[in-house]
Scaffold this motif. Structure first.
Motif, PDB file in Angstrom:
ATOM      1  N   GLN A 191      27.486 -88.152 -32.112  1.00  0.00           N
ATOM      2  CA  GLN A 191      27.339 -88.594 -30.709  1.00  0.00           C
ATOM      3  C   GLN A 191      27.012 -88.030 -29.892  1.00  0.00           C
ATOM      4  N   SER A 192      27.438 -86.319 -30.240  1.00  0.00           N
ATOM      5  CA  SER A 192      27.321 -85.677 -29.131  1.00  0.00           C
ATOM      6  C   SER A 192      25.547 -85.186 -28.921  1.00  0.00           C
ATOM      7  N   PHE A 193      25.331 -85.264 -30.548  1.00  0.00           N
ATOM      8  CA  PHE A 193      23.741 -84.812 -31.282  1.00  0.00           C
ATOM      9  C   PHE A 193      23.066 -86.237 -30.123  1.00  0.00           C
ATOM     10  N   LEU A 194      23.461 -87.139 -30.608  1.00  0.00           N
ATOM     11  CA  LEU A 194      22.550 -88.966 -29.464  1.00  0.00           C
ATOM     12  C   LEU A 194      22.144 -88.475 -27.825  1.00  0.00           C
ATOM     13  N   ALA A 195      23.442 -87.088 -27.792  1.00  0.00           N
ATOM     14  CA  ALA A 195      23.198 -87.534 -26.354  1.00  0.00           C
ATOM     15  C   ALA A 195      22.210 -86.765 -25.511  1.00  0.00           C
ATOM     16  N   GLY A 196      21.712 -85.249 -27.155  1.00  0.00           N
ATOM     17  CA  GLY A 196      20.712 -84.287 -26.693  1.00  0.00           C
ATOM     18  C   GLY A 196      21.276 -82.873 -26.723  1.00  0.00           C
ATOM     19  N   HIS A 197      22.597 -82.607 -27.650  1.00  0.00           N
ATOM     20  CA  HIS A 197      23.517 -81.161 -27.487  1.00  0.00           C
ATOM     21  C   HIS A 197      22.906 -81.469 -29.306  1.00  0.00           C
ATOM     22  N   THR A 198      23.118 -80.112 -29.142  1.00  0.00           N
ATOM     23  CA  THR A 198      22.978 -79.457 -30.534  1.00  0.00           C
ATOM     24  C   THR A 198      23.376 -78.600 -31.060  1.00  0.00           C
ATOM     25  N   GLU A 199      24.649 -78.279 -32.233  1.00  0.00           N
ATOM     26  CA  GLU A 199      24.991 -76.910 -32.346  1.00  0.00           C
ATOM     27  C   GLU A 199      24.779 -76.408 -33.399  1.00  0.00           C
ATOM     28  N   ASP A 200      25.253 -75.152 -33.322  1.00  0.00           N
ATOM     29  CA  ASP A 200      24.203 -73.846 -33.965  1.00  0.00           C
ATOM     30  C   ASP A 200      24.558 -74.370 -35.526  1.00  0.00           C
ATOM     31  N   ASP A 247      15.827 -94.473 -36.281  1.00  0.00           N
ATOM     32  CA  ASP A 247      16.210 -95.529 -35.738  1.00  0.00           C
ATOM     33  C   ASP A 247      18.111 -95.247 -36.158  1.00  0.00           C
ATOM     34  N   ASP A 248      19.170 -94.664 -34.810  1.00  0.00           N
ATOM     35  CA  ASP A 248      20.035 -94.586 -34.609  1.00  0.00           C
ATOM     36  C   ASP A 248      21.031 -95.435 -35.739  1.00  0.00           C
ATOM     37  N   GLU A 249      20.759 -96.316 -36.080  1.00  0.00           N
ATOM     38  CA  GLU A 249      21.751 -97.196 -36.236  1.00  0.00           C
ATOM     39  C   GLU A 249      21.672 -97.931 -37.829  1.00  0.00           C
ATOM     40  N   PRO A 250      21.324 -97.117 -38.842  1.00  0.00           N
ATOM     41  CA  PRO A 250      22.036 -97.785 -40.313  1.00  0.00           C
ATOM     42  C   PRO A 250      22.710 -96.263 -39.858  1.00  0.00           C
ATOM     43  N   PHE A 251      22.224 -94.720 -39.451  1.00  0.00           N
ATOM     44  CA  PHE A 251      22.897 -92.990 -39.411  1.00  0.00           C
ATOM     45  C   PHE A 251      24.993 -93.650 -39.261  1.00  0.00           C
ATOM     46  N   TRP A 252      25.071 -95.111 -37.409  1.00  0.00           N
ATOM     47  CA  TRP A 252      26.101 -95.636 -38.123  1.00  0.00           C
ATOM     48  C   TRP A 252      27.228 -96.116 -38.726  1.00  0.00           C
ATOM     49  N   HIS A 253      25.573 -97.028 -39.149  1.00  0.00           N
ATOM     50  CA  HIS A 253      26.599 -97.958 -40.537  1.00  0.00           C
ATOM     51  C   HIS A 253      27.173 -96.925 -41.628  1.00  0.00           C
ATOM     52  N   MET A 254      26.830 -95.573 -41.585  1.00  0.00           N
ATOM     53  CA  MET A 254      26.859 -95.305 -42.940  1.00  0.00           C
ATOM     54  C   MET A 254      28.268 -95.119 -42.595  1.00  0.00           C
ATOM     55  N   ILE A 255      28.559 -94.120 -41.166  1.00  0.00           N
ATOM     56  CA  ILE A 255      29.435 -93.243 -41.395  1.00  0.00           C
ATOM     57  C   ILE A 255      30.648 -94.510 -41.301  1.00  0.00           C
ATOM     58  N   GLU A 256      30.293 -95.937 -40.837  1.00  0.00           N
ATOM     59  CA  GLU A 256      31.403 -97.123 -41.120  1.00  0.00           C
ATOM     60  C   GLU A 256      31.080 -96.316 -42.636  1.00  0.00           C
ATOM     61  N   GLY A 257      30.233 -97.146 -43.319  1.00  0.00           N
ATOM     62  CA  GLY A 257      30.623 -97.640 -44.892  1.00  0.00           C
ATOM     63  C   GLY A 257      31.834 -96.286 -45.694  1.00  0.00           C
ATOM     64  N   GLN A 258      31.554 -94.901 -45.094  1.00  0.00           N
ATOM     65  CA  GLN A 258      32.712 -94.303 -45.466  1.00  0.00           C
ATOM     66  C   GLN A 258      33.654 -93.890 -44.658  1.00  0.00           C
ATOM     67  N   LYS A 259      33.666 -94.440 -43.705  1.00  0.00           N
ATOM     68  CA  LYS A 259      35.669 -94.967 -43.222  1.00  0.00           C
ATOM     69  C   LYS A 259      36.227 -96.327 -43.724  1.00  0.00           C
ATOM     70  N   MET A 260      35.772 -96.851 -44.604  1.00  0.00           N
ATOM     71  CA  MET A 260      35.472 -97.644 -45.707  1.00  0.00           C
ATOM     72  C   MET A 260      36.212 -97.115 -46.815  1.00  0.00           C
ATOM     73  N   ASP A 261      35.547 -96.017 -47.699  1.00  0.00           N
ATOM     74  CA  ASP A 261      36.693 -95.596 -48.784  1.00  0.00           C
ATOM     75  C   ASP A 261      37.827 -95.085 -48.287  1.00  0.00           C
ATOM     76  N   GLY A 275      18.231 -95.418 -47.163  1.00  0.00           N
ATOM     77  CA  GLY A 275      16.751 -95.965 -47.043  1.00  0.00           C
ATOM     78  C   GLY A 275      16.006 -96.493 -45.776  1.00  0.00           C
ATOM     79  N   LEU A 276      17.105 -96.666 -45.131  1.00  0.00           N
ATOM     80  CA  LEU A 276      16.506 -97.437 -43.334  1.00  0.00           C
ATOM     81  C   LEU A 276      16.303 -96.102 -43.133  1.00  0.00           C
ATOM     82  N   MET A 277      17.198 -95.339 -43.112  1.00  0.00           N
ATOM     83  CA  MET A 277      17.299 -93.781 -42.846  1.00  0.00           C
ATOM     84  C   MET A 277      15.656 -93.293 -42.541  1.00  0.00           C
TER      85      MET A 277
END
Length: 284
Positions: free
Chosen positions: A69-78, A95-109, A133-135
């Motif tokens: 979320q911080s990355f999408l807001a423009g902040h980049t960690e070292d 497109d950030d949507e598939p990145f969010w869905h990836m996180i959703e899938g990992q939560k499922m595990d 693939g969408l990413m």
């Protein structure tokens, strides 16, 4: 502060170490595109490692989501992965949507260790694999993303089903059985057969049923490969062929997915890349 060259080099090292098949296939791309692929792989790998190896995966995944979320807001960690990904987002129309869905899938595990139906399993496959693939579409085929969306989803489902079929023994040690209950019941296989690693004729029939589902999706995905630019087409087709070959490797080892992890040899990978690209394609 990690510079961009170092960041991409570390992303490449992560990719080469964890997925030789993925690394081999996408090494065919032009340098900038190749680097972008490594950065996205590193993102996906980071989440996967949290879920499979994290000491406190729930808390760590929550923290990762905050970083995203911080990355999408423009902040980049070292951190090499975020630095490389920032460069990717500046170069391509991501497109950030598939990145969010990836996180959703990992939560499922972290919470779902069994699936009742095949459709439920496909949702999981979409989240953890089709999203990749969408990413990649904005990098591989920026002018044909809409037309290639369904193909990318099908290929991701096929690859994840292949992973599941290869890793049944490894997954059960983590308490996970991805084979849907409805499919197990259809073939008279129960969890005890899986826990004890019994390669019976019923298990082989079940395995082949799911392998056919995967192979059908490889075929469906391939129908649209012609829409990719040439270098990307070779890379995607190479990845598809190498992953599909894992199914043949399992068959060659008599379906023993409990004590041996099937793999495609480097010689076989090279032959597949030469097959799709001809002698003028660099495969080294």
């Amino acid at each position: 502060m990690v510079n961009i060259k170092q960041a991409y080099a570390q992303c490449e090292a992560v990719t080469a170490h964890h997925s030789k098949t993925f690394y081999r296939a996408f090494s065919l791309l032009p340098p900038y595109d190749r680097q972008a692929i490594w950065a996205i792989y590193a993102f996906c790998r980071r989440i996967d490692d949290i879920v499979d190896e994290g000491e406190k995966p729930h808390e760590q995944l929550q923290q990762f989501e905050k970083q995203w979320q911080s990355f999408l807001a423009g902040h980049t960690e070292d951190d090499f992965m975020w630095i490389a990904l920032r460069d990717v987002f500046s170069r391509y129309d991501m497109d950030d949507e598939p990145f969010w869905h990836m996180i959703e899938g990992q939560k499922m595990d972290l919470t779902v260790h069994r699936y009742d139906t095949f459709s439920q399993l496909l949702r999981y496959c979409y989240c953890v694999a089709s999203t990749v693939g969408l990413m990649l579409l904005p990098i591989l085929a920026p002018n044909a993303q809409d037309e290639l969306k369904e193909s990318a989803i099908a290929l991701g489902e096929a690859m994840q089903l292949t992973n599941i079929l290869r890793d049944i023994g490894e997954d059960v040690t983590r308490g996970r059985i991805y084979i849907p209950r409805e499919v197990m019941e259809r073939y008279g296989v129960n969890e005890q057969h899986i826990f004890f690693g019994q390669v019976t004729s019923s298990f082989i029939d079940l395995w082949e049923h799911l392998a056919k589902e995967a192979e059908n999706r490889y075929d469906d995905a391939e129908k649209m490969f012609f829409l990719y630019p040439l270098s990307a087409r070779l890379a995607v087709k190479g990845a598809a062929l190498m992953y599909k070959s894992i199914l043949h490797a399992v068959r060659e080892q008599q379906y023993d997915v409990f004590t041996t992890r099937a793999f495609v040899s480097e010689e076989r990978k090279k032959a597949l890349l030469q097959q799709i690209g001809g002698e003028n394609v660099e495969v080294g």
